[in-house]
Design a protein around this motif. Structure first.
Motif, PDB file in Angstrom:
ATOM      1  N   GLN A  39      -0.557   4.933  -4.142  1.00 40.65           N
ATOM      2  CA  GLN A  39       0.107   6.228  -4.303  1.00 40.65           C
ATOM      3  C   GLN A  39       0.289   6.644  -5.757  1.00 40.65           C
ATOM      4  OE1 GLN A  39       4.467   6.377  -3.462  1.00 40.65           O
ATOM      5  NE2 GLN A  39       4.257   4.236  -2.821  1.00 40.65           N
ATOM      6  N   VAL A  49       9.272  -0.894  -4.646  1.00 38.60           N
ATOM      7  CA  VAL A  49       8.265  -1.086  -3.601  1.00 38.60           C
ATOM      8  C   VAL A  49       7.421  -2.294  -4.000  1.00 38.60           C
ATOM      9  CG1 VAL A  49       8.193   1.381  -3.022  1.00 38.60           C
ATOM     10  CG2 VAL A  49       6.576   0.454  -4.715  1.00 38.60           C
ATOM     11  N   SER A  50       6.576  -2.739  -3.098  1.00 33.53           N
ATOM     12  CA  SER A  50       5.642  -3.818  -3.427  1.00 33.53           C
ATOM     13  C   SER A  50       4.460  -3.250  -4.209  1.00 33.53           C
ATOM     14  CB  SER A  50       5.137  -4.488  -2.152  1.00 33.53           C
ATOM     15  OG  SER A  50       4.316  -3.582  -1.422  1.00 33.53           O
ATOM     16  N   GLU A  73       1.462  -3.646  -3.417  1.00 28.70           N
ATOM     17  CA  GLU A  73       0.531  -3.145  -2.406  1.00 28.70           C
ATOM     18  C   GLU A  73       0.878  -1.719  -1.977  1.00 28.70           C
ATOM     19  OE1 GLU A  73       0.391  -7.449  -2.614  1.00 28.70           O
ATOM     20  OE2 GLU A  73       2.090  -6.108  -2.236  1.00 28.70           O
ATOM     21  N   GLU A  74       2.174  -1.376  -2.020  1.00 27.49           N
ATOM     22  CA  GLU A  74       2.597  -0.008  -1.723  1.00 27.49           C
ATOM     23  C   GLU A  74       2.417   0.910  -2.929  1.00 27.49           C
ATOM     24  OE1 GLU A  74       6.395   0.088   0.979  1.00 27.49           O
ATOM     25  OE2 GLU A  74       6.541  -1.655  -0.348  1.00 27.49           O
ATOM     26  N   ALA A  75       2.595   0.377  -4.121  1.00 28.01           N
ATOM     27  CA  ALA A  75       2.572   1.212  -5.332  1.00 28.01           C
ATOM     28  C   ALA A  75       1.166   1.686  -5.682  1.00 28.01           C
ATOM     29  CB  ALA A  75       3.161   0.442  -6.504  1.00 28.01           C
ATOM     30  N   GLN A  91      -7.657  -1.280  -5.077  1.00 28.93           N
ATOM     31  CA  GLN A  91      -6.557  -0.793  -4.256  1.00 28.93           C
ATOM     32  C   GLN A  91      -5.882   0.447  -4.833  1.00 28.93           C
ATOM     33  OE1 GLN A  91      -6.129  -2.345  -1.312  1.00 28.93           O
ATOM     34  NE2 GLN A  91      -7.837  -3.653  -1.987  1.00 28.93           N
TER      35      GLN A  91
END
Length: 323
Positions: free
Chosen positions: A186, A178-179, A181-183, A211
């Motif tokens: 979560q 994943v990117s 920004e996605e990691a 973030q």
């Protein structure tokens, strides 16, 4: 002049190197860095270091080769760029990925279960405030999927964690990439296993911590320059991170010398690291993740292979990718 001189060789490593190095080589050993040893000139045409020695630029014309007993090579890249000298530069990419990955697991599991506080509260047999978390079902994000990061992913999956990974070159078919920004939003546990290069100093900065999933555990087993200590202190104080595990440090050369000599340092990052080390929500280890008996044996064997290959062929088996 000796054939080879080993800096930063702690007791077990020096013993293995002595045992494995052919008798035809003359060698010297010290557990000190170059700057601590105080050598004005190189004691051998081939020197071997780890990552805390500051390589003197003035030595370059007298050196045939430098072998770093590490998987990282950013210090060799910097030396090559600064000297432009024809010094052979070697490293050891394959010896410690399991050992470092297991240390990462040791750190995140200890922090999830609040082990430092548990140990302190044993003396009163007091159990309030030390309820921790299990790994199963939690999300592990691994940033940097080389040999070490790949092994971290495997361990996380074996623990029943949901594993995601971030890498600029996604090469493993069984890894869920994943990117960043996605990691970040979560990740319950975030492990830094990136290589250090000119473009990613300070990668885990205040902007990244804003973030991240609130209360995440962060572990760094690659290079301290990727996660400045002062910003880790701020992220912990703000509750953006709940805990930090560190085996590597920003300005590590200065930190190591300050701790070994018991001399105070005016370096702000050293001071921030020492502040981290005093906290119950932080575990600091002395750049020791590689240090299993199995990895030390492989490390010493690979170092000797490098040195013998250099003598016999004029080239290392594993050349640092510089230039």
């Amino acid at each position: 002049m000796l054939d080879v001189y080993f800096y930063e060789a702690f007791e077990e490593e020096a013993e293995a190197l002595r045992r494995l190095l052919p008798a035809s080589f003359t060698a010297g050993y010290t557990d000190l860095t170059i700057q601590e040893a105080g050598h004005a000139t190189p004691p051998a045409r081939v020197i071997s270091v780890r990552t805390q020695s500051i390589l003197p630029l003035a030595w370059a014309p007298e050196l045939q080769a430098i072998i770093s007993r590490s998987t990282g090579y950013d210090h060799l890249t910097a030396y090559a760029a600064a000297t432009q000298a024809p010094v052979a530069l070697g490293y050891l990419p394959l010896y410690c990925h399991r050992a470092v990955a297991e240390q990462a697991m040791l750190l995140w599991m200890s922090l999830l279960r609040r082990l430092p506080v548990q140990m302190r509260q044993f003396h009163d047999f007091h159990r309030d405030g030390i309820t921790g978390f299990e790994c199963e079902g939690r999300t592990l994000a691994v940033v940097g999927v080389g040999h070490i990061g790949r092994e971290v992913c495997r361990i996380g999956a074996a623990l029943g964690m949901h594993v995601v990974a971030v890498d600029r070159a996604p090469t493993h078919a069984d890894v869920n990439y994943v990117s960043i920004e996605e990691a970040l939003p979560q990740a319950d546990v975030l492990v830094c296993a990136m290589d250090l290069n000119a473009s990613n100093h300070g990668y885990f900065s205040a902007a990244q911590w804003k973030q991240v999933k609130r209360g995440a555990v962060f572990v760094n087993v690659s290079r301290g320059e990727l996660s400045p200590s002062a910003e880790l202190v701020a992220a912990l104080d703000a509750g953006q991170l709940s805990a930090v595990g560190m085996d590597v440090y920003n300005h590590e050369s200065k930190l190591a010398v300050a701790l070994r000599t018991k001399q105070p340092s005016d370096d702000a990052e050293v001071q921030a690291t020492l502040e981290l080390a005093r906290r119950d929500d932080v575990i600091c280890t002395p750049h020791n993740a590689f240090n299993s008996f199995e990895a030390v044996e492989r490390k010493s064997d690979h170092s000797v292979q490098q040195i013998v290959a250099l003598r016999d062929t004029g080239k290392f088996l594993w050349n640092a990718p510089v230039g």
